[in-house]
Design an enzyme around this catalytic site. Sequence first.
Site, PDB file in Angstrom:
ATOM      1  N   ASP A 273     -23.965   3.174 -39.948  1.00 18.69           N
ATOM      2  CA  ASP A 273     -24.108   4.080 -41.103  1.00 18.69           C
ATOM      3  C   ASP A 273     -23.116   5.225 -40.932  1.00 18.69           C
ATOM      4  O   ASP A 273     -22.627   5.486 -39.826  1.00 18.69           O
ATOM      5  CB  ASP A 273     -25.535   4.638 -41.201  1.00 18.69           C
ATOM      6  CG  ASP A 273     -25.712   5.537 -42.432  1.00 18.69           C
ATOM      7  OD1 ASP A 273     -25.201   5.190 -43.513  1.00 18.69           O
ATOM      8  OD2 ASP A 273     -26.335   6.612 -42.313  1.00 18.69           O
ATOM      9  N   SER A 274     -22.863   5.927 -42.041  1.00 20.98           N
ATOM     10  CA  SER A 274     -21.998   7.091 -41.966  1.00 20.98           C
ATOM     11  C   SER A 274     -22.615   8.166 -41.072  1.00 20.98           C
ATOM     12  O   SER A 274     -21.904   9.022 -40.562  1.00 20.98           O
ATOM     13  CB  SER A 274     -21.801   7.676 -43.367  1.00 20.98           C
ATOM     14  OG  SER A 274     -23.064   8.029 -43.899  1.00 20.98           O
TER      15      SER A 274
ATOM     16  N   GLU B 296     -28.173  15.593 -43.084  1.00 23.22           N
ATOM     17  CA  GLU B 296     -27.343  15.598 -41.871  1.00 23.22           C
ATOM     18  C   GLU B 296     -27.425  16.956 -41.164  1.00 23.22           C
ATOM     19  O   GLU B 296     -27.352  17.040 -39.949  1.00 23.22           O
ATOM     20  CB  GLU B 296     -25.873  15.280 -42.209  1.00 23.22           C
ATOM     21  CG  GLU B 296     -25.617  13.832 -42.590  1.00 23.22           C
ATOM     22  CD  GLU B 296     -25.656  12.864 -41.413  1.00 23.22           C
ATOM     23  OE1 GLU B 296     -25.091  13.183 -40.358  1.00 23.22           O
ATOM     24  OE2 GLU B 296     -26.270  11.790 -41.549  1.00 23.22           O
TER      25      GLU B 296
ATOM     26  N   CYS C 177     -29.767   4.740 -51.025  1.00 21.15           N
ATOM     27  CA  CYS C 177     -29.051   5.398 -49.929  1.00 21.15           C
ATOM     28  C   CYS C 177     -30.022   5.412 -48.764  1.00 21.15           C
ATOM     29  O   CYS C 177     -31.186   5.790 -48.935  1.00 21.15           O
ATOM     30  CB  CYS C 177     -28.659   6.828 -50.317  1.00 21.15           C
ATOM     31  SG  CYS C 177     -28.061   7.824 -48.920  1.00 21.15           S
TER      32      CYS C 177
ATOM     33  N   HIS D 124     -30.323   7.293 -46.330  1.00 21.59           N
ATOM     34  CA  HIS D 124     -30.852   8.607 -45.933  1.00 21.59           C
ATOM     35  C   HIS D 124     -32.145   8.926 -46.706  1.00 21.59           C
ATOM     36  O   HIS D 124     -32.969   9.703 -46.227  1.00 21.59           O
ATOM     37  CB  HIS D 124     -29.847   9.726 -46.231  1.00 21.59           C
ATOM     38  CG  HIS D 124     -28.727   9.842 -45.225  1.00 21.59           C
ATOM     39  ND1 HIS D 124     -27.730   8.896 -45.111  1.00 21.59           N
ATOM     40  CD2 HIS D 124     -28.438  10.815 -44.316  1.00 21.59           C
ATOM     41  CE1 HIS D 124     -26.881   9.278 -44.163  1.00 21.59           C
ATOM     42  NE2 HIS D 124     -27.287  10.438 -43.668  1.00 21.59           N
TER      43      HIS D 124
ATOM     44  N   CYS E 168     -25.768   1.222 -44.884  1.00 22.33           N
ATOM     45  CA  CYS E 168     -25.189   2.301 -45.687  1.00 22.33           C
ATOM     46  C   CYS E 168     -24.800   1.703 -47.028  1.00 22.33           C
ATOM     47  O   CYS E 168     -23.955   0.800 -47.089  1.00 22.33           O
ATOM     48  CB  CYS E 168     -23.960   2.854 -44.965  1.00 22.33           C
ATOM     49  SG  CYS E 168     -23.094   4.125 -45.901  1.00 22.33           S
TER      50      CYS E 168
HETATM   51  N1  DGL Z   1     -26.687   6.406 -45.788  1.00 23.10           N
HETATM   52  C1  DGL Z   1     -25.537   6.340 -46.656  1.00 23.10           C
HETATM   53  C2  DGL Z   1     -25.853   5.439 -47.836  1.00 23.10           C
HETATM   54  O1  DGL Z   1     -26.748   4.608 -47.727  1.00 23.10           O
HETATM   55  C3  DGL Z   1     -25.091   7.730 -46.972  1.00 23.10           C
HETATM   56  C4  DGL Z   1     -23.648   7.799 -47.335  1.00 23.10           C
HETATM   57  C5  DGL Z   1     -22.999   9.156 -47.163  1.00 23.10           C
HETATM   58  O2  DGL Z   1     -22.615   9.455 -46.035  1.00 23.10           O
HETATM   59  O3  DGL Z   1     -22.825   9.872 -48.167  1.00 23.10           O
HETATM   60  O4  DGL Z   1     -25.240   5.501 -48.871  1.00 23.10           O
END
Ligand code: DGL
Length: 270
Positions: free
Chosen positions: A7-8, A162, A194, A196, A70
């Site tokens: 993931d990011s 974050e 997403c 998150h 992600c």
């Molecule tokens: N968890 C990422 C997603 O599912 C977040 C992406 C981001 O870093 O903006 O889209």
Amino acid sequence: MAVGVFDSGLGGLTVLAAAQERLPDVNFIYLGDNAHAPYGVRDADDIYQLTRSSVVTLWDMGCDLVILACNTASAAALRRMQEDGMPKGKRVLGVFVPLIEALTERQWGDNSPPREVAVTNVALFATPATVASRAFQRELAFRAIGVDVEAQACGGVVDAIEEGDMILAEALVRSHVDALLRKMPHPQAAVLGCTHYPLVEDVFKSALGPDVTVFSQPRLVAESLADYLGRHPQMAGGDAPSRCLTTGDARRVSDRATQFLRRKIAFEHI
Ligand code: DGL
């Protein structure tokens, strides 16, 4: 060898936790590109380059299978990576498929023409890049007709999470839900597009009200991974220990991860 989860940043931990619970005998290597999060405000080429580089890192560490936990990476990079061709024996899977399967109550391999499904009004909450890609609507259209999708780009939510600022995250979620409900007053279902967002799932649910069914990825993806590994057991990897890696500040990321998952998680910097 282990299964790679990318993931990011921290959001993919929601998928990792569900996968570990569903598959306690599988080892996972998690990689969060926290140094470059959020991805959702970047352009598609940037997201592709960053995603590809992290996936290659996980492949090089011996992960034959990498889950893009992600949506933003799945939307902007997965198809292009597949078109570029994968090295022999390596696979990448995204997180849209299990979500769309659940929403449309169809299996992915079901190649019959798109048909009407139970839901007709769907709210999609995702990052600006995922919304701009229209990848969700495109994949959905292969399977379902007559579904009206209203998308809300939830700017700022990933950054707040974050940063560990859950008060700001909650306020932003409420304002994004309000904005969506102004455009679509009575969605039957809401998709948290997403990884998150499951960390603030209760806020989405309370803002949307009890009549909206909320689809969230962690359990759906874990179930789909279990099914995939049942059919491709050689992709589960061997007995390399599970690890959590970050391109960011390992101490900071470990603290946040421990806060979110309510158990001790130690990240290593790569
Ligand atoms: N968890 C990422 C997603 O599912 C977040 C992406 C981001 O870093 O903006 O889209």
